[in-house]
Design an enzyme around this catalytic site. Sequence first.
Site, PDB file in Angstrom:
ATOM      1  CG  ASP A  63      -5.509   0.499   3.041  1.00 34.73           C
ATOM      2  OD1 ASP A  63      -5.754  -0.508   3.653  1.00 34.73           O
ATOM      3  OD2 ASP A  63      -4.795   1.372   3.373  1.00 34.73           O
ATOM      4  NE  ARG A 102      -8.275   6.423   8.886  1.00 32.90           N
ATOM      5  CZ  ARG A 102      -7.430   6.245   7.940  1.00 32.90           C
ATOM      6  NH1 ARG A 102      -6.197   6.068   7.924  1.00 32.90           N
ATOM      7  NH2 ARG A 102      -7.950   6.636   6.680  1.00 32.90           N
ATOM      8  CD  GLU A 119      -5.191   3.279  -0.777  1.00 30.10           C
ATOM      9  OE1 GLU A 119      -4.198   2.564  -1.440  1.00 30.10           O
ATOM     10  OE2 GLU A 119      -5.078   3.251   0.496  1.00 30.10           O
ATOM     11  CD  GLU A 140      -7.923  12.676   3.757  1.00 30.03           C
ATOM     12  OE1 GLU A 140      -8.253  11.723   3.597  1.00 30.03           O
ATOM     13  OE2 GLU A 140      -7.483  13.688   3.039  1.00 30.03           O
ATOM     14  CG  ASP A 187      -2.090   1.103   0.930  1.00 33.05           C
ATOM     15  OD1 ASP A 187      -2.367   1.500   0.024  1.00 33.05           O
ATOM     16  OD2 ASP A 187      -2.424   1.555   2.044  1.00 33.05           O
ATOM     17  CE  LYS A 239      -3.275   2.600   6.889  1.00 32.75           C
ATOM     18  NZ  LYS A 239      -4.310   3.253   6.006  1.00 32.75           N
ATOM     19  CB  THR A 246      -7.354  -4.833   1.408  1.00 31.09           C
ATOM     20  OG1 THR A 246      -6.652  -4.567   2.569  1.00 31.09           O
ATOM     21  CG2 THR A 246      -7.244  -3.783   0.428  1.00 31.09           C
ATOM     22  CG  HIS A 286      -4.833  10.356   2.512  1.00 33.63           C
ATOM     23  ND1 HIS A 286      -6.059  10.569   3.268  1.00 33.63           N
ATOM     24  CD2 HIS A 286      -3.980   9.695   2.860  1.00 33.63           C
ATOM     25  CE1 HIS A 286      -5.634   9.324   4.000  1.00 33.63           C
ATOM     26  NE2 HIS A 286      -4.366   8.934   3.614  1.00 33.63           N
ATOM     27  CD  GLN A 326      -3.415   4.844  10.176  1.00 32.54           C
ATOM     28  OE1 GLN A 326      -4.550   4.775  10.044  1.00 32.54           O
ATOM     29  NE2 GLN A 326      -2.562   5.685   9.612  1.00 32.54           N
ATOM     30  CD  GLU A 376      -6.264   4.961   4.123  1.00 32.17           C
ATOM     31  OE1 GLU A 376      -5.382   3.992   3.492  1.00 32.17           O
ATOM     32  OE2 GLU A 376      -6.043   5.607   4.929  1.00 32.17           O
TER      33      GLU A 376
HETATM   34 MN    MN Z   1      -3.934   2.912   2.171  1.00 26.20          MN
END
Ligand code: MN
Length: 415
Positions: free
Chosen positions: A232, A236, A200, A363, A125, A252, A256, A132, A239, A198
């Site tokens: 993904d 948080r 992506e 975000e 990843d 993570k 996925t 971001h 993380q 996420e």
């Molecule tokens: Mn990611």
Amino acid sequence: MPLMQSWLDSANDPASDFPLNNLPYGVFSQTGEGRRCGVAIGACVLDVAALETAGLISLSAGALLQQGRWNPLMAAGPAVWAELRATLTALLQAGSGKEAQVRPHLVALDEVRLHMPFDVAEYTDFYAGRQHAFNVGIMFRGPENALPPNWLHIPIGYNGRASTVVVSGTDFHRPSGQLKAPDADMPSFGPSRRLDIELEMGAIVGAGSAMGARVSVAEADAMIFGYVLLNDWSARDIQAWEYQPLGPFQAKAFATTISPWIVTRAALEPFRVAAPAREKPLLPYLKEPGPMLYDIALEVAMQPAGSDQVTTLSRTNARELYYSAAQQLAHHSSSGCAMRSGDLLGSGTISGPDKDSYGSLLEMTWGGKEPLTLADGSVRSFIEDGDTLTLRGHAQGDGYRIGFGDCTGTVLPAA
Ligand code: MN
């Protein structure tokens, strides 16, 4: 390039994700039967395994479509990829004279179940969305250190888990892990309370590279078989506590999700666009010989459990990335790291410049401080149990679109 006409009417609908220009590769099954390689066309799946058995597809490299996964074709290399695409185009185009032979091998899309289109060899990843990286940097480290000092020079990434990459429609349980509030003395173990998405793109490596071999950006581009949408999923709170100094780990690793159709590099060729202006010059091994990003419109939608209302949370575009998949792949091999056929590269979260174009809830709600109100009146800072999140994407051509199919997943309560 305009819409290529097919004898299959549903493929000529300008709103279809799967015109003849697309021809994305997936794996499907019908009730009580095994997994088969299929190609989406209009409102149908074309059973290409059956076409190969019937002799209507005959590749120079031998039978590659009988295993219920696309890895054998991917490993065969670009010349064989082009051969299959040309064969499929010739079979399906208007006036081909093949309709009577091909039509019996079409199955309605709404009658099939879709599976992982390929076996993921390894998953990496990246972190190539500048907005971001900047936003997350402000929240995790403060505005003065928002963009890491290496970011404008290296497409940074971490090695993720291939074992938990799942196809769209695969539900999973909310992960648990170590959590520690900033003011707590000790961490605790429990369900994540800040579960996120996420948005992506995923690039799929077709042709691998040998250990010790460094591939150029141009060579890397030619190694890429195709692209999928990729969510993904990220915890948080796990993380924030675990990520220093070695990066994300369990935050993570639990799931996925990828969209079910591999959209080939060939289908996306008309949609290439140049990367944004470089703020710092790149080292020679990362310089692009031509446009290597793609103009792909992307969006994120959320639907709470029991609600019939879907809320589009955000709209952005894959051209917002700062580094292309080809640059990421070239960098990945720069130490001599071998790349394998079946490797999956996540682009990094793709956020546009504004709040309604951000690619994560972190975000959009600015760390949970500015909750979102959904169409049904419910309020969200992060994902709640029963929420269904869906990524969508398409490239818009002249009278047609190259669609990816939904990338969706529902979060179940912690196990
Ligand atoms: Mn990611």
